[in-house]
Design an enzyme around this catalytic site. Structure first.
Site, short mmCIF file in Angstrom:
data_model
loop_
_atom_site.label_atom_id
_atom_site.label_comp_id
_atom_site.label_asym_id
_atom_site.label_seq_id
_atom_site.Cartn_x
_atom_site.Cartn_y
_atom_site.Cartn_z
N ARG A 110 32.13 20.56 39.75
CA ARG A 110 32.47 20.25 41.14
C ARG A 110 32.28 18.75 41.39
NH1 ARG A 110 35.22 22.20 45.54
NH2 ARG A 110 33.99 22.26 47.45
N THR A 384 44.54 24.41 45.68
CA THR A 384 43.69 24.57 44.51
C THR A 384 44.54 25.30 43.49
OG1 THR A 384 41.71 24.64 45.89
CG2 THR A 384 41.55 25.82 43.83
N ASN A 404 41.23 19.72 46.34
CA ASN A 404 41.13 20.16 47.73
C ASN A 404 42.52 20.25 48.36
OD1 ASN A 404 39.85 21.24 49.90
ND2 ASN A 404 39.39 19.30 50.87
N ASP A 426 34.97 19.36 52.19
CA ASP A 426 34.34 20.68 52.04
C ASP A 426 32.88 20.67 52.47
OD1 ASP A 426 36.56 22.06 51.26
OD2 ASP A 426 36.14 22.00 49.12
N SER A 455 31.93 25.46 48.06
CA SER A 455 33.31 25.81 47.70
C SER A 455 33.54 27.30 47.90
CB SER A 455 33.51 25.46 46.22
OG SER A 455 34.74 25.96 45.77
N SER A 456 34.81 27.66 48.05
CA SER A 456 35.17 29.09 48.08
C SER A 456 35.75 29.54 46.74
CB SER A 456 36.22 29.34 49.15
OG SER A 456 35.70 29.11 50.42
N GLY A 475 43.55 29.04 47.52
CA GLY A 475 43.73 29.58 48.88
C GLY A 475 42.60 29.25 49.83
N GLY A 476 41.77 28.25 49.52
CA GLY A 476 40.72 27.85 50.45
C GLY A 476 39.84 29.04 50.81
N1 GLY Z 1 38.44 22.84 47.95
C1 GLY Z 1 38.53 24.24 48.03
C2 GLY Z 1 37.25 24.93 47.78
O1 GLY Z 1 36.48 24.43 46.98
O2 GLY Z 1 36.96 25.95 48.35
#
Ligand code: GLY
Length: 573
Positions: A110, A384, A404, A426, A455-456, A475-476
Site C-alpha cells: 500500500r 482499482t 485510487n 483514502d 483500503s477496501s 470498486g472502492g
Molecule cells: N483506493 C481504493 C481502496 O484502496 O479502497
C-alpha cells in the site's frame, strides 16, 4: 515484519474442520476414489481486467515461472495497458498461497503518506476541507508500493528473475498496444486532468489534446525505461537513482512533498491474512490496512447464525444487507494502519461479537443506520484492478492494486512515465466529512507521516474441502459487498462465469440506502424490501470488474472468469 493479528475464528472452527483443511493441503491435487488416490492434474489459470495482461502472465508461466512470477508480469502489464486503474505510481495487496507448505501471507504494498504529511494537510485555516486537495496534483500522492512488491515477489517467492518477468510489460510499453473502448472512456472522463500534465497528455491524448480513436497504438517509452530500470536494478531502479530523482523533482514542481528519503525508505510489509470460517468454508482475506477482510468476515459471521436457505429471496437479501450495514459501520469506526493504531480485530471477528450484532437484526424490518451509534468519517476511492492467478502446482495469488481514482492524480512527473496515485484521499482528511462516495470513517484513519491509508481492497481465497475460489474486484467501497456476495454465491454452488456477472446490491451503513444494479432485485423483492423499511436506489452504472478462478479438487477442473462488465479475460491452460 508486522503480523500481530490473531483472529479467534480459526480456533472456533468445528473440530472436523481442521482435519478437512489439513487434508486439503495434503491432498488438494488428488482425487479420492475409494482407496486409490490418483493425482488429478489441473491447469493454470489467470483472470485479469485485460487480455494482454492475462497473456503476459501466461507467457511467464509458460517460461517456467510460478504464480508469483506471473503476478509480477500481470501487475506490470496492467500498469501499461490499464493505467487508469493501477500502476508503478500506486500500490495494493497481494494475497499469496504457496502450495508446497500451505504458507499464506499478504504482501502489503500500500502507498505510504510522505514523511512531511500531516493530519490537517488538506484543511484550510478555518479547518474546512480544501476542495480536491487530496485528489488533484502531486500533493495527493502517497509513496508508491507496487515496484517494491515486484522485487519482493520475485526474490522471495518467484522462480524467475525480475528481468524476465517484466519483459512482457516492457514490450507492451515500448511497442505499444491498441487503445480499447473502456480505456478510451476513462481517458475521455479524465481528459481535462490529463491535459494539466504534459507527460500524461503526451502518453494518452493526441498531439492536439483530444481523445485518441479506439485502435490507436499507445506507446509509453518513458514507462518502458522505468520498467527496465526495475528489471535491471530491482526496487532500487525506482526508489533510488535517476528515476527517483525525476519522481521527486516532478512531484515537488507540482506542489508535492515527496523526498528522496521517502522513496528510499519504502518497504513492502508481510502481514498475516485474516482467516475465518463460514459453514465449513475457510475464508482467507486481506488484513489491515485493508478493511476488506474484516468486513467480509464480520458479515459472514453475522450471517452464519441464519439459515439463509430457509428464507424467501427478499428476506435473504434483507439479511445480507443488514449484515453489510453493521460490518461497514465497524469498518468506518475502528480500522486504519495497524502500524499506527490498535484495532479490536479479535473482537470484530469473533462469533460472540457477531451474535450481538445479529441480535439487533429483525427478519422483517430494516434498521435505520442512525440507530447504530458512533461515527465520524473517512474516504475510499473507486478505481482499482484485481487479478487472480493459479499455477499448475497449486500456488495462488489474489491481487488487488490501485492508483485510487481513474488515472490517480493524472499527473506524470516528467521523464518517468509514472502516473501518480491519489491514495492520500483514502485517509480521513477530516473526521466527520464524508468523501465523494459517502463513506464515513474515524480518526483511526487520520493522516500521519509514513502511515498507510485504509483500503477496501479485498483479495480473498475461499476454500471448502471440495475446492477453492480466488476472488477480488475493483470498486472502492463496493469491493467488500461484491466479494461478500461472490463468496456466498460460490458456496451456494454458482460457477465462476455466473459469479462474476451476478448483479450486485450494496449497503455501506451511510448513506442509509441500498444501492443496486439493474437486475439485482426483482419487482417483488423491491416491494418487499421497501415494505421492510429499506430505501432503495437503482445505480446509474454497473460496478466492479471481478476476476474469479475456481478449482474443483476431485475432478481437477479449473475455471477462470472475468467480469463481463469489463474487457478482461479468464484464461485456463
Ligand atoms: N483506493 C481504493 C481502496 O484502496 O479502497
Amino acid at each position: 515484519m508486522i503480523d500481530s493479528i490473531s483472529v479467534p475464528l480459526q480456533a472456533r472452527r468445528p473440530a472436523g474442520f481442521a482435519l478437512a483443511i489439513a487434508l486439503l493441503f495434503v491432498c488438494a491435487p488428488y482425487a479420492q476414489a475409494d482407496d486409490v488416490r490418483a493425482p488429478v492434474r489441473h491447469r493454470s489459470a489467470i483472470a485479469s481486467a485485460y487480455p494482454l495482461a492475462s497473456q503476459a502472465g501466461q507467457e511467464i508461466l509458460a517460461a517456467g515461472g510460478n504464480a508469483f512470477d506471473a503476478a509480477v508480469a500481470v501487475s506490470a502489464a496492467l500498469a501499461v495497458v490499464e493505467p487508469s486503474s493501477s500502476g508503478l505510481g500506486g500500490g495494493g495487496f497481494y494475497l499469496l498461497h504457496r502450495q508446497s507448505d500451505g504458507y499464506e501471507t499478504m504482501l502489503d504494498a500500500r502507498e505510504k503518506a510522505p514523511g512531511a504529511a500531516s493530519r490537517d494537510m488538506y484543511l484550510d485555516k478555518h479547518g474546512n476541507v480544501i476542495d480536491n486537495a487530496s485528489i488533484s496534483g502531486a500533493l495527493a500522492a502517497g509513496i508508491p508500493g507496487e515496484p517494491a512488491a515486484f522485487e519482493y515477489l520475485a526474490r522471495k517467492y518467484g522462480k524467475l528473475p525480475l528481468k524476465q518477468s517484466l519483459q512482457p510489460a516492457i514490450r507492451l510499453a515500448r511497442e505499444g498496444f491498441a487503445l480499447y473502448a473502456r480505456l478510451q472512456g476513462g481517458i475521455r472522463y479524465k481528459r481535462q486532468v490529463l491535459l494539466r500534465s504534459a507527460d500524461a497528455a503526451k502518453a494518452f491524448l493526441t498531439a492536439d489534446g483530444n481523445v485518441p480513436e479506439v485502435g490507436t497504438v499507445i506507446k509509453q517509452p518513458d514507462l518502458a525505461n522505468t520498467l527496465e530500470a526495475i528489471a535491471n536494478e530491482g526496487a532500487k531502479g525506482f526508489y533510488a537513482g535517476r528515476v527517483a530523482a525525476d519522481l521527486v523533482a516532478g512531484v515537488r514542481a507540482d506542489g508535492g512533498i515527496w523526498t528522496l528519503q521517502d522513496l528510499a525508505a519504502y518497504r513492502v510489509i508481510e502481514r498475516k491474512p485474516l482467516i475465518g470460517e463460514y459453514h465449513g468454508a475457510r475464508i482467507v482475506s486481506a488484513s489491515p490496512p485493508s478493511s476488506g477482510g474484516i468486513a467480509v468476515l464480520d458479515s459472514l459471521n453475522i450471517l452464519s447464525g441464519f439459515d439463509l436457505k430457509k428464507y424467501d429471496s427478499a428476506t435473504r437479501k434483507h439479511l445480507i444487507i443488514e449484515a453489510m450495514r453493521r460490518a461497514y459501520r465497524d469498518r468506518a469506526i475502528y480500522l486504519g494502519d495497524p502500524d499506527f493504531i490498535k484495532m479490536p480485530l479479535a473482537q470484530l471477528s469473533s462469533q460472540d461479537y457477531a451474535a450481538g450484532q445479529r441480535s439487533s437484526i429483525r427478519t422483517d424490518k430494516a434498521m435505520p443506520s442512525a440507530l447504530l451509534p458512533g461515527i465520524e468519517s473517512e474516504p475510499v476511492g473507486m478505481q482499482t484492478t484485481h487479478f487472480s492467478v493459479l499455477d499448475a502446482a497449486g500456488n495462488r495469488v489474489a491481487a488487488t492494486i490501485s492508483v485510487n481514482l481513474y488515472f490517480g492524480t493524472g499527473y506524470m512527473p516528467p521523464k518517468t512515465g509514472v502516473l501518480l496515485n491519489n491514495t492520500m484521499d483514502d485517509f480521513s482528511t477530516k473526521p466527520g466529512s464524508p468523501n465523494e462516495f459517502g463513506l464515513v470513517g474515524a480518526t483511526a484513519n487520520s493522516i500521519a507521516p509514513n502511515k498507510r491509508s485504509l483500503s477496501s481492497m479485498s483479495p480473498t481465497f475461499v476454500e471448502t474441502p471440495k475446492g477453492m475460489m480466488i476472488v477480488g474486484s475493483p470498486g472502492g467501497s463496493y469491493i467488500i459487498s461484491m466479494v461478500l456476495l461472490g463468496t456466498l454465491n460460490y458456496l451456494d454452488g454458482m460457477n465462476a462465469a455466473d459469479i462474476v456477472k451476478y448483479p450486485h446490491y450494496h449497503h455501506q451503513y451511510l448513506p442509509d440506502e441500498v444501492d443496486y444494479e439493474k437486475g439485482a432485485l426483482t419487482d417483488a423483492e423491491i416491494k418487499a424490501l421497501q415494505d421492510m423499511g429499506h430505501t432503495l436506489t437503482l445505480s446509474g452504472r454497473q460496478w466492479g470488474n471481478m476476476q474469479v478462478i475456481t478449482w474443483d479438487y476431485a475432478s481437477g477442473k479449473v475455471d477462470a472468469a472475468s467480469d463481463p462488465r469489463g474487457e478482461g479475460v479468464g484464461l485456463v491452460y
